[in-house]
Design a protein around this motif. Structure first.
Motif, PDB file in Angstrom:
ATOM      1  N   PRO A 205       0.813  -1.226   0.000  1.00  0.00           N
ATOM      2  CA  PRO A 205       0.000   0.000   0.000  1.00  0.00           C
ATOM      3  C   PRO A 205       0.848   1.278   0.000  1.00  0.00           C
ATOM      4  O   PRO A 205       0.520   2.240  -0.700  1.00  0.00           O
ATOM      5  CB  PRO A 205      -0.845  -0.115   1.274  1.00  0.00           C
ATOM      6  N   ALA A 206       1.929   1.291   0.757  1.00  0.00           N
ATOM      7  CA  ALA A 206       2.803   2.472   0.770  1.00  0.00           C
ATOM      8  C   ALA A 206       3.461   2.667  -0.584  1.00  0.00           C
ATOM      9  O   ALA A 206       3.572   3.796  -1.077  1.00  0.00           O
ATOM     10  CB  ALA A 206       3.864   2.331   1.858  1.00  0.00           C
ATOM     11  N   LEU A 207       3.888   1.583  -1.222  1.00  0.00           N
ATOM     12  CA  LEU A 207       4.510   1.682  -2.548  1.00  0.00           C
ATOM     13  C   LEU A 207       3.521   2.235  -3.573  1.00  0.00           C
ATOM     14  O   LEU A 207       3.874   3.113  -4.366  1.00  0.00           O
ATOM     15  CB  LEU A 207       5.029   0.315  -2.996  1.00  0.00           C
ATOM     16  N   VAL A 208       2.299   1.732  -3.554  1.00  0.00           N
ATOM     17  CA  VAL A 208       1.288   2.233  -4.488  1.00  0.00           C
ATOM     18  C   VAL A 208       1.051   3.722  -4.237  1.00  0.00           C
ATOM     19  O   VAL A 208       0.974   4.517  -5.182  1.00  0.00           O
ATOM     20  CB  VAL A 208      -0.021   1.414  -4.388  1.00  0.00           C
ATOM     21  N   GLY A 209       0.983   4.119  -2.990  1.00  0.00           N
ATOM     22  CA  GLY A 209       0.826   5.541  -2.671  1.00  0.00           C
ATOM     23  C   GLY A 209       1.973   6.375  -3.208  1.00  0.00           C
ATOM     24  O   GLY A 209       1.757   7.466  -3.761  1.00  0.00           O
ATOM     25  N   LEU A 210       3.206   5.876  -3.084  1.00  0.00           N
ATOM     26  CA  LEU A 210       4.370   6.604  -3.609  1.00  0.00           C
ATOM     27  C   LEU A 210       4.336   6.688  -5.128  1.00  0.00           C
ATOM     28  O   LEU A 210       4.722   7.712  -5.701  1.00  0.00           O
ATOM     29  CB  LEU A 210       5.665   5.950  -3.128  1.00  0.00           C
ATOM     30  N   VAL A 211       3.876   5.632  -5.791  1.00  0.00           N
ATOM     31  CA  VAL A 211       3.751   5.673  -7.254  1.00  0.00           C
ATOM     32  C   VAL A 211       2.765   6.762  -7.657  1.00  0.00           C
ATOM     33  O   VAL A 211       3.021   7.538  -8.589  1.00  0.00           O
ATOM     34  CB  VAL A 211       3.334   4.300  -7.816  1.00  0.00           C
ATOM     35  N   TYR A 212       1.643   6.860  -6.955  1.00  0.00           N
ATOM     36  CA  TYR A 212       0.671   7.912  -7.257  1.00  0.00           C
ATOM     37  C   TYR A 212       1.242   9.296  -6.948  1.00  0.00           C
ATOM     38  O   TYR A 212       0.993  10.252  -7.693  1.00  0.00           O
ATOM     39  CB  TYR A 212      -0.647   7.679  -6.506  1.00  0.00           C
ATOM     40  N   ASP A 213       2.026   9.415  -5.887  1.00  0.00           N
ATOM     41  CA  ASP A 213       2.669  10.692  -5.581  1.00  0.00           C
ATOM     42  C   ASP A 213       3.655  11.078  -6.686  1.00  0.00           C
ATOM     43  O   ASP A 213       3.743  12.250  -7.065  1.00  0.00           O
ATOM     44  CB  ASP A 213       3.392  10.630  -4.235  1.00  0.00           C
ATOM     45  N   LEU A 214       4.398  10.096  -7.188  1.00  0.00           N
ATOM     46  CA  LEU A 214       5.318  10.352  -8.298  1.00  0.00           C
ATOM     47  C   LEU A 214       4.548  10.774  -9.546  1.00  0.00           C
ATOM     48  O   LEU A 214       4.936  11.732 -10.227  1.00  0.00           O
ATOM     49  CB  LEU A 214       6.167   9.116  -8.592  1.00  0.00           C
ATOM     50  N   ALA A 215       3.456  10.091  -9.829  1.00  0.00           N
ATOM     51  CA  ALA A 215       2.636  10.458 -10.993  1.00  0.00           C
ATOM     52  C   ALA A 215       2.116  11.889 -10.863  1.00  0.00           C
ATOM     53  O   ALA A 215       2.092  12.647 -11.843  1.00  0.00           O
ATOM     54  CB  ALA A 215       1.478   9.471 -11.160  1.00  0.00           C
ATOM     55  N   GLU A 216       1.736  12.268  -9.669  1.00  0.00           N
ATOM     56  CA  GLU A 216       1.289  13.648  -9.414  1.00  0.00           C
ATOM     57  C   GLU A 216       2.436  14.630  -9.671  1.00  0.00           C
ATOM     58  O   GLU A 216       2.256  15.648 -10.335  1.00  0.00           O
ATOM     59  CB  GLU A 216       0.810  13.768  -7.959  1.00  0.00           C
ATOM     60  N   TYR A 217       3.617  14.324  -9.149  1.00  0.00           N
ATOM     61  CA  TYR A 217       4.792  15.174  -9.350  1.00  0.00           C
ATOM     62  C   TYR A 217       5.109  15.325 -10.836  1.00  0.00           C
ATOM     63  O   TYR A 217       5.504  16.398 -11.289  1.00  0.00           O
ATOM     64  CB  TYR A 217       5.987  14.579  -8.604  1.00  0.00           C
TER      65      TYR A 217
ATOM     66  N   ALA B 285       1.046  13.657 -14.219  1.00  0.00           N
ATOM     67  CA  ALA B 285       0.391  12.596 -14.990  1.00  0.00           C
ATOM     68  C   ALA B 285      -0.425  11.666 -14.092  1.00  0.00           C
ATOM     69  O   ALA B 285      -0.625  10.502 -14.427  1.00  0.00           O
ATOM     70  CB  ALA B 285       1.444  11.806 -15.757  1.00  0.00           C
ATOM     71  N   ARG B 286      -0.911  12.176 -12.978  1.00  0.00           N
ATOM     72  CA  ARG B 286      -1.681  11.311 -12.072  1.00  0.00           C
ATOM     73  C   ARG B 286      -2.867  10.667 -12.772  1.00  0.00           C
ATOM     74  O   ARG B 286      -3.215   9.526 -12.481  1.00  0.00           O
ATOM     75  CB  ARG B 286      -2.136  12.102 -10.856  1.00  0.00           C
TER      76      ARG B 286
END
Length: 158
Positions: free
Chosen positions: A11-23, A26-27
């Motif tokens: 779950p933390a990894l998926v959250g970080l992937v979404y944070d990266l996509a936001e950065y 491209a979320r």
């Protein structure tokens, strides 16, 4: 502290992937689920691997490196392709990004891999400066291509 990801980290990894996509602005393109990442990392024949960064043992996951093996016919060896490297904004400057890349370099050397490669958006100046400081070299002579969506389906149907 850098360590291999465990199923509990998904779950933390998926959250970080979404944070990266936001950065990366491209979320809206990110559709990763916990179930998909869990199957990729911990299924019967994993093809994707991950490391996580924490300030201390048992602490919150503050960064990650998600990667897979590639292969060079020129060297005859595998390499590591770093798909995602991300450290939360509040944890930047603690050395976690460098520690994650250092661990991937150790993984490569220990396994006889000859490369660690990744891509960076051309506007991402902070990351480019960070990679340059580590001694990484840009591969300016190559242009990346991607088949996806309708074009992928159309080509597969030929």
């Amino acid at each position: 502290m850098i360590r291999r990801a465990t199923p509990e980290d998904v779950p933390a990894l998926v959250g970080l992937v979404y944070d990266l996509a936001e950065y990366e602005k491209a979320r809206h393109e990110c559709a990763l689920t916990d179930e998909q990442l869990h199957a990729s990392l911990f299924g019967p024949d994993p093809k994707v691997f991950a490391h996580v960064a924490q300030r201390d043992s048992g602490g919150e996951v503050l960064g990650c490196a998600i990667w897979f093996l590639n292969y060079s016919t020129w060297t005859g060896t595998h390499g590591i392709y770093l798909e995602d490297l991300f450290v939360t904004p509040e944890a930047r400057g603690l050395g976690l990004g460098k520690a994650l890349l250092t661990e991937l370099a150790r993984e490569a050397v220990a396994n006889g891999y000859r490369r660690v490669e990744w891509s960076v958006l051309d506007w991402n100046t902070p990351s480019i400066e960070f990679y340059d400081a580590l001694g990484a070299t840009p591969q300016d002579e190559w242009t990346g291509y991607r088949l996806t969506g309708e074009a992928l389906t159309r080509l597969a149907a030929r």
